[in-house]
Write a protein that holds these residues in place. Structure first.
Motif, PDB file in Angstrom:
ATOM      1  N   ARG A 192      10.715  45.697  34.316  1.00  0.00           N
ATOM      2  CA  ARG A 192      10.722  47.175  34.957  1.00  0.00           C
ATOM      3  C   ARG A 192       9.243  47.737  34.978  1.00  0.00           C
ATOM      4  NH1 ARG A 192      10.983  52.216  32.443  1.00  0.00           N
ATOM      5  NH2 ARG A 192      10.055  51.973  30.549  1.00  0.00           N
ATOM      6  N   VAL A 193       9.073  47.756  36.356  1.00  0.00           N
ATOM      7  CA  VAL A 193       8.103  47.919  37.233  1.00  0.00           C
ATOM      8  C   VAL A 193       8.020  49.430  37.062  1.00  0.00           C
ATOM      9  CG1 VAL A 193       6.720  48.548  39.214  1.00  0.00           C
ATOM     10  CG2 VAL A 193       8.230  46.151  38.562  1.00  0.00           C
ATOM     11  N   LEU A 194       6.705  50.087  36.688  1.00  0.00           N
ATOM     12  CA  LEU A 194       6.423  51.687  36.068  1.00  0.00           C
ATOM     13  C   LEU A 194       5.606  52.316  37.453  1.00  0.00           C
ATOM     14  CD1 LEU A 194       5.506  50.643  32.324  1.00  0.00           C
ATOM     15  CD2 LEU A 194       7.470  51.825  33.308  1.00  0.00           C
ATOM     16  N   ALA A 195       5.028  53.592  37.051  1.00  0.00           N
ATOM     17  CA  ALA A 195       4.832  54.258  38.831  1.00  0.00           C
ATOM     18  C   ALA A 195       3.118  53.833  38.063  1.00  0.00           C
ATOM     19  CB  ALA A 195       4.991  55.648  38.839  1.00  0.00           C
ATOM     20  N   THR A 196       1.950  53.947  39.057  1.00  0.00           N
ATOM     21  CA  THR A 196       1.066  53.145  38.798  1.00  0.00           C
ATOM     22  C   THR A 196      -0.109  54.051  39.654  1.00  0.00           C
ATOM     23  OG1 THR A 196       1.548  51.407  38.123  1.00  0.00           O
ATOM     24  CG2 THR A 196      -0.938  51.781  38.661  1.00  0.00           C
ATOM     25  N   MET A 197      -1.116  54.851  39.375  1.00  0.00           N
ATOM     26  CA  MET A 197      -2.039  55.468  40.334  1.00  0.00           C
ATOM     27  C   MET A 197      -2.025  54.676  41.793  1.00  0.00           C
ATOM     28  SD  MET A 197      -2.119  58.727  39.070  1.00  0.00           S
ATOM     29  CE  MET A 197      -4.019  58.893  39.938  1.00  0.00           C
ATOM     30  N   ASP A 198      -2.312  55.372  42.937  1.00  0.00           N
ATOM     31  CA  ASP A 198      -2.894  55.071  43.947  1.00  0.00           C
ATOM     32  C   ASP A 198      -4.005  55.466  44.777  1.00  0.00           C
ATOM     33  OD1 ASP A 198      -2.130  53.134  46.399  1.00  0.00           O
ATOM     34  OD2 ASP A 198      -0.351  54.364  47.349  1.00  0.00           O
ATOM     35  N   ASP A 199      -4.990  55.251  44.032  1.00  0.00           N
ATOM     36  CA  ASP A 199      -5.743  56.308  44.658  1.00  0.00           C
ATOM     37  C   ASP A 199      -7.092  54.914  44.578  1.00  0.00           C
ATOM     38  OD1 ASP A 199      -5.858  55.378  42.113  1.00  0.00           O
ATOM     39  OD2 ASP A 199      -7.112  57.390  41.813  1.00  0.00           O
ATOM     40  N   GLY A 200      -6.367  53.365  44.799  1.00  0.00           N
ATOM     41  CA  GLY A 200      -7.739  52.460  44.413  1.00  0.00           C
ATOM     42  C   GLY A 200      -7.874  51.749  42.842  1.00  0.00           C
ATOM     43  N   ASN A 201      -7.824  52.653  42.302  1.00  0.00           N
ATOM     44  CA  ASN A 201      -8.245  52.231  40.703  1.00  0.00           C
ATOM     45  C   ASN A 201      -6.652  51.742  40.390  1.00  0.00           C
ATOM     46  OD1 ASN A 201     -10.377  53.723  40.835  1.00  0.00           O
ATOM     47  ND2 ASN A 201      -9.771  55.219  40.329  1.00  0.00           N
ATOM     48  N   CYS A 202      -5.486  51.214  41.278  1.00  0.00           N
ATOM     49  CA  CYS A 202      -4.039  51.154  40.534  1.00  0.00           C
ATOM     50  C   CYS A 202      -4.598  49.290  39.292  1.00  0.00           C
ATOM     51  CB  CYS A 202      -3.217  50.326  41.628  1.00  0.00           C
ATOM     52  SG  CYS A 202      -4.013  49.293  42.818  1.00  0.00           S
TER      53      CYS A 202
END
Length: 404
Positions: free
Chosen positions: A230-240
């Motif tokens: 299951r793939v989860l939501a992750t930050m998308d600001d260069g620190n993913c």
């Protein structure tokens, strides 16, 4: 109506519904008026009629000039009988053909007309029949969908691409039905692109590639969902990468890591006058590990990667890591180092990618780091240069079973 997609076509799909045949005009019964019109159009018949009239007039005038009643009375009578016999025979032929045509099943025009129209009628039936079959395919496909006998969205996209780019030709009914189902399956993309939604067919193969790529990006996470992960939501600001790794750690390891890095985290929060993100503890751990000799070669060897900020030494590398989102983490370098420092296995899960050049490409799971003493295994996903946290699920369960 259906005016776009195929030049010169205009088809009413409301009438071309499944089970509804294309209506035709009812046959017309033979009549004397119709016979008269057909004779009027027959050049040979008109020539015979004109010749008979002319012969009768000339014969009558000759008889009158010769003062011979036998000539000017008999000649017109003979002429009328001859004309009547000819046109009577033509009338019999006309009515016989018309009546025979009405008795034949499915014949709606006279035999001569059918012969002249055969080529055009065949072409028209093929064109309209193709669209009718495409419409019927859609209806039957909808019925199959409602009964649960369907393919997955990912399988549909692969079949879609194969149909357009690997086949020598594609029939019009298949093109219409595939495009309609594409819009039905992925409505979010077409809501954002109303100009494409109004089409019934692709303009060309380049537009097809653009739309497939756009659909895949829009539904990337859903299309790569697997029963095992299951793939989860992750930050998308260069620190993913760091956020994805942090989400996989157990709360105990997270708390212990924050305690070890608390002083540096507090300094970072003061500098930026804001609350720090917990996953920054991983960056601090990485910078400390970069000074170890066993990691120097790995870091230095990959210092000149294209599309990345380049560095020439460990001293230049560490400030780049700490910059917020400026220097992107890499699973096979920063991810591997952190996995070894935390003593956890790290696996980059496979999945589907799409590029305009290669089409759909399936990636297998890649073990980035493994250890016999590892506490657990972290799973991350990467697509379109973005890392996401992932959980491995037990069979028949939605609960993850791997956290470090």
């Amino acid at each position: 109506m259906f005016p776009n997609g195929v030049a010169g076509w205009e088809v009413d799909f409301e009438r071309l519904d499944a089970g509804e045949a294309v209506p035709r005009q009812p046959p017309r019964h033979a009549s004397w008026r119709g016979f008269g019109v057909s004779m009027f159009k027959d050049k040979k018949a008109m020539a015979i009629l004109a010749g008979g009239i002319l012969t009768g007039v000339v014969g009558t005038l000759i008889g009158i000039g010769e003062r011979s009643p036998e000539v000017y009375i008999a000649f017109p009578i003979i002429n009328v009988l001859a004309e009547g016999t000819y046109f009577g025979f033509k009338a019999c032929q006309y009515f016989e053909r018309r009546n025979r045509g009405l008795e034949e099943s499915g014949n709606h025009v006279s035999m001569p007309d059918r012969a002249r129209m055969h080529g055009a009628e065949t072409k028209c039936d093929e064109d309209v029949g193709s669209i009718y079959e495409g419409r019927r395919f859609l209806v039957e496909n909808d019925r199959a969908s409602s009964s649960g006998n369907t393919v997955t969205d990912m399988e549909f996209l692969k079949d879609f691409e194969s149909e357009y780019f690997n086949s020598e030709s594609i029939k019009i009914e298949s093109a219409i039905s595939f495009f309609q189902e594409l819009k039905n399956r992925f409505p979010d993309y077409f809501v954002k692109h109303q100009e494409i939604k109004s089409q019934h067919l692709f303009l060309d193969k380049e537009q097809c590639k653009t739309i497939i790529e756009g659909v895949f990006k829009c539904y990337e996470k859903e299309l790569n969902q697997q029963s095992e992960y299951r793939v989860l939501a992750t930050m998308d600001d260069g620190n993913c990468l760091y956020d994805a790794l942090w989400q996989g750690l157990s709360s105990g390891i997270q708390e212990g890591l924050v305690q070890k890095c608390q002083e540096t985290l507090d300094e970072l929060a003061t500098q930026e006058e804001s609350r720090y993100s917990p996953y920054l503890a991983l960056k601090i751990l990485l910078c400390r590990a970069a000074d170890k000799e066993k990691y120097r070669e790995l870091i230095q060897t990959n210092s000149q990667e294209p599309r990345m900020i380049q560095y020439s030494s460990i001293e230049e590398y560490k400030p780049l890591v700490m910059e917020n989102g400026l220097f992107w983490g890499r699973h096979n370098i920063e991810g591997r180092i952190l996995a070894e420092e935390l003593d956890v296995n790290l696996t980059l899960i496979g999945g589907w990618d799409y590029t305009r050049q290669a089409g759909f490409v399936c990636r297998e799971n890649e073990e980035i780091y493994t250890s016999r003493t590892a506490k657990a295994t972290l799973y991350i996903s990467n697509s379109y240069q973005h890392y996401s946290a992932a959980e491995k699920q037990a069979r028949g369960s939605s609960d993850h079973v791997s956290s470090a």
